[in-house]
Design a protein around this motif. Structure first.
Motif: not given
Length: 217
Positions: A180-182, A189-195
């Motif tokens: 999710k970081k990649d 966007i931020s990893a938090s937004a992906v999560s």
């Protein structure tokens, strides 16, 4: 593995038929054909007959298991999404080779796949089933899991069809084991937004469902 080889040698296999939705309305059909053809090449590994175009925008291939055919269909669909929409029919049954030189085949496996894709096309015209893109049928074999497989496909198709472009890109990344970081870095966007998006749009559910379906014999 021995069981898979035995079924393939006996002619029992998962036949896959796919075609482009609304292909007659596409302005640049050669470009669409090229993009789908690239996707077909990427799912040839493990196939009994690697998927290839037959007539117009229809393509066909076969796999030793239903799970492998379902996984190939998903890979093709996501490879060309969101700009190209593809539907599929998967059939389980025996396949006969009528002409080895020309690669002409027939049999219950193909009849089942044809029935499945025709059902998919008809279902898309119903408001409640408009997002359906994949269905499964069995012909001439004692197999009791068809209803369960179709139930899973209906739910997964609805989730996939409800995604926006960004969520499609994210689920592509998740299904190819990107972190999710990649994915966040690629999307800016931020990893938090992906999560948050994976939870809200059911992306993790799509990944887990796909893993289960991939293992269907």
């Amino acid at each position: 593995m021995a069981d898979v080889k035995s079924r393939a040698s006996s002619g029992l296999r998962a036949a896959l038929i796919g075609d482009v939705v609304g292909s007659r309305l596409v302005a640049d059909r050669p470009a669409v054909h090229g993009a789908v053809n690239d996707a077909l090449r990427d799912v040839g590994a493990g196939a009994i007959d690697s998927p290839a175009f037959t007539v117009g925008d229809e393509f066909q291939g076969s796999y030793p298991t239903v799970g492998a055919a379902i996984d190939a269909a998903l890979s093709i669909r996501l490879a060309v999404a969101p700009h190209i929409d593809v539907r599929f029919g998967i059939g389980w049954g025996t396949v006969s080779v009528l002409d080895p030189e020309r690669g002409i085949q027939d049999g219950p496996g193909w009849w089942a796949a044809r029935e499945a894709i025709e059902w998919t096309a008809a279902a898309q015209r119903q408001p409640g089933l408009a997002l359906v893109r994949t269905s499964f049928r069995v012909n001439g074999v004692d197999r009791t899991d068809a209803d369960a497989i179709n139930a899973a496909l209906l739910c997964r198709d609805h989730l996939l069809g409800s995604l926006d472009d960004r969520s499609i890109r994210i689920v592509k990344g998740l299904l190819t084991n990107q972190t999710k970081k990649d994915i966040a870095a690629a999307e800016g966007i931020s990893a938090s937004a992906v999560s948050q998006r994976t939870g809200r749009d059911g992306l993790d559910l799509i990944v887990v469902a796909s893993q289960y379906l991939r293992g269907v014999p």
